[in-house]
Design a protein around this motif. Sequence first.
Motif, PDB file in Angstrom:
ATOM      1  N   SER A 141       0.828  -1.202   0.000  1.00  0.00           N
ATOM      2  CA  SER A 141       0.000   0.000   0.000  1.00  0.00           C
ATOM      3  C   SER A 141       0.862   1.253   0.000  1.00  0.00           C
ATOM      4  O   SER A 141       0.591   2.231  -0.714  1.00  0.00           O
ATOM      5  N   ASN A 144       2.400   1.898  -3.300  1.00  0.00           N
ATOM      6  CA  ASN A 144       1.422   2.425  -4.259  1.00  0.00           C
ATOM      7  C   ASN A 144       0.978   3.848  -3.903  1.00  0.00           C
ATOM      8  O   ASN A 144       0.002   4.359  -4.471  1.00  0.00           O
ATOM      9  N   GLU A 146      -0.507   4.938  -1.298  1.00  0.00           N
ATOM     10  CA  GLU A 146      -1.851   4.984  -0.711  1.00  0.00           C
ATOM     11  C   GLU A 146      -1.828   5.437   0.745  1.00  0.00           C
ATOM     12  O   GLU A 146      -2.865   5.804   1.301  1.00  0.00           O
ATOM     13  N   GLU A 226      -8.078  -4.764   0.670  1.00  0.00           N
ATOM     14  CA  GLU A 226      -7.773  -4.482  -0.727  1.00  0.00           C
ATOM     15  C   GLU A 226      -7.330  -5.749  -1.438  1.00  0.00           C
ATOM     16  O   GLU A 226      -6.631  -6.570  -0.886  1.00  0.00           O
TER      17      GLU A 226
END
Length: 227
Positions: A141, A144, A146, A226
């Motif tokens: 995460s 990415n 995020e 996710e």
Amino acid sequence: MKKILLFAIAAMVFSVSYAQDEFGKKTLEQRKQAIKERMELLKLDVNAVNKKLMKEAKKEAKGLTKEGWKIMAGSLSLEQQLYKVKEKRNTNSGSFPKYIIGNAIATGSSLQGAKTQTSAQARIAIAEQIGAEVGAKVDISYGNNEISDVEVTSITSTISEATQFVQQSLGRTVNEVEIYRKLANGNYQVQTVISYDGNRAKEAVLKYFEQKSSELREKLEKILNEE
């Protein structure tokens, strides 16, 4: 070198820098790759996968038997035990494993003593494995973009604490493999593999996060769900 179960996952040691196996080679990148492989497995034909797993189980059972390993009285055949744990390791509902697998091997002067040691050590391995899986998801995460630098630092440090909490509050586990052999010196060696429900694992970690920060808990829950 004495061999352990060919399919066994080495006990994980989780820290802020994440997990490594007993040889220091189970890197975060390898764990992230394992997540990708789990997602790919969802695309494969179930029958083809099961056939492959059974073939592997037969081969491993044969090798372990040659090394003197025996099943406990009243247990399934070694081949069946190996197949069951392989099947669970390859059963996924997404990027987080449906089952967490932990294993241990111990030696003792009595069979019961060695069994007790491996059971306790395998539960510790389960907790550490949970921490490592969660840590890998968080790093993906972060990679990415995020979550922020501050968030990943807070979440990571809390995961390390949560691993200890999970270890102490771990619920019912399932014995998948339990084998033993008597050594030349009269001692007994036991190998145990146990499994734990992946959803319960996530719930345990999130429960600890809730005690620390509801905001962090919400962030981690989103990350864990996710695909």
